[in-house]
Design an enzyme around this catalytic site. Structure first.
Site, PDB file in Angstrom:
ATOM      1  N   CYS A 120      14.867 -31.239  13.859  1.00  0.00           N
ATOM      2  CA  CYS A 120      16.215 -30.661  13.890  1.00  0.00           C
ATOM      3  C   CYS A 120      16.208 -29.346  14.658  1.00  0.00           C
ATOM      4  O   CYS A 120      15.758 -28.316  14.141  1.00  0.00           O
ATOM      5  CB  CYS A 120      16.732 -30.439  12.461  1.00  0.00           C
ATOM      6  N   CYS A 164      18.519 -26.679  13.090  1.00  0.00           N
ATOM      7  CA  CYS A 164      17.943 -26.070  11.884  1.00  0.00           C
ATOM      8  C   CYS A 164      16.843 -25.066  12.219  1.00  0.00           C
ATOM      9  O   CYS A 164      16.774 -23.989  11.621  1.00  0.00           O
ATOM     10  CB  CYS A 164      17.350 -27.149  10.967  1.00  0.00           C
ATOM     11  N   ASP A 165      15.968 -25.422  13.158  1.00  0.00           N
ATOM     12  CA  ASP A 165      14.719 -24.684  13.332  1.00  0.00           C
ATOM     13  C   ASP A 165      14.575 -23.954  14.659  1.00  0.00           C
ATOM     14  O   ASP A 165      13.598 -23.209  14.851  1.00  0.00           O
ATOM     15  CB  ASP A 165      13.533 -25.646  13.172  1.00  0.00           C
TER      16      ASP A 165
END
Length: 324
Positions: free
Chosen positions: A134, A137-138
């Site tokens: 992701c 997300c990261d």
């Protein structure tokens, strides 16, 4: 057979939100946790984009807070796996697990979808240490770093372009010599000065440094067989997702990729059965969107139960196992 008003299948952010709302409605939901409490969120090293936590927090911490919140209103969590369901004869529905069997007036399905993996050495070990599924997300954690993206479809290119906001360079590794993504996405990626490509190549192995963090990948050219080492600090894998829908068979309407079809209120093709999160959302895949979908499913379930209250079997009445 245990008689319940609401059974929630899955315990990711959508399931946790649904548990909170149905618990606050005094429905005492039972959450069948599945393989991992919190789903994909529980294995996310740090979450910085969930509203209300400006300093960020770890995935496990967020999951535990959400679980405690739902439990404080009466939700019950059972660490079990669903083996089968029976939605064929109308409410109440049968949900069979490894250890129990439930008769549920309504069911909320939040069983999620798993990232499709490469299945190579070092991949599983690298999650949280440089391997991610992701970018949204990261990506923030890879500021100024050189990273690789695996895949050639729309998701891979979208995430690669997004990751250029943070990374020093993004190398897309694709097993073919042509991309599968849409034309406009291809143009954007090909014209991005931070993005480069390695064609006709797969990753054989994820490698680590002495600090336990990802420091490179072993590449294999599928045309020549040449094996090379490529240094990198991050490996982002975008080769699709697999919805966890096989246990429902043909009892719920699904699209051609196996995602459960819902309307805007999270209603499935079966009255009294609702779905939320990545089992029906193949686009956004964020904690915040899953929480919103779980909330919608719970509120719709509450209204559905209220509308059908006169036909519901009393909870203190023992339900007989199906087939007996």
């Amino acid at each position: 057979m245990k008689k319940e008003r609401v059974v929630i299948i899955g315990s990711g952010p959508a399931g946790l939100a649904a548990a909170l709302y149905t618990a606050r409605a005094q429905l005492n939901p039972v959450v069948i946790v599945g393989n991992q409490l919190g789903g994909q969120a529980a294995i996310t090293h740090e979450i910085e984009n969930y509203p209300g936590f400006p300093g960020g927090l770890s995935g496990p911490d967020l999951v535990e807070k959400m679980k405690e919140h739902a439990e404080s209103f009466g939700a019950t969590f059972t660490y079990d796996l669903v083996e089968s369901v029976d939605f064929s004869s109308g409410s109440p529905y049968t949900v069979k697990t490894l250890m129990d069997e439930y008769s549920a007036d309504s069911v909320i399905v939040t069983i999620g979808a798993d990232p499709r993996k490469l299945g190579i050495p070092g991949e599983n070990e690298g999650v949280g240490k440089g391997v991610s599924y992701c970018g949204t997300c990261d990506g923030f954690f890879f500021r100024g770093k050189d990273i690789v993206v695996v895949g050639g479809g729309d998701s891979a290119l979208e995430e690669a372009i997004f990751l250029t906001r943070f990374a020093n360079s993004v190398t897309i590794i694709h097993r073919r010599e042509e991309l599968r993504a849409g034309v406009q996405l291809q143009k954007r990626a090909l014209n991005n000065e931070k993005i480069s490509f390695i064609w006709n190549t797969v990753i054989d192995k994820v490698n680590f440094g002495d600090d336990g963090q990802v420091n490179g990948v072993t590449l294999n050219n599928v045309e020549t067989g040449e094996v090379t080492e490529h240094p990198t600090e991050g490996v982002f894998i975008f080769i699709g997702h697999v919805p966890n829908s096989p246990i429902f068979g043909d009892q719920l309407a699904m699209n051609e990729r196996g995602y459960i079809i819902t309307d805007e209120r999270m209603r499935t093709s079966v009255p009294g059965v609702f779905a939320a999160g990545e089992i029906q959302d193949e686009i956004w895949r964020q904690v915040a969107t899953s929480v919103g979908q779980g909330t919608s499913a719970a509120m719709t379930a509450i209204h559905w139960l209220e509308a059908n209250e006169e036909t519901l079997q009393p909870l203190d009445e023992t339900a007989e196992p199906a087939g007996d």
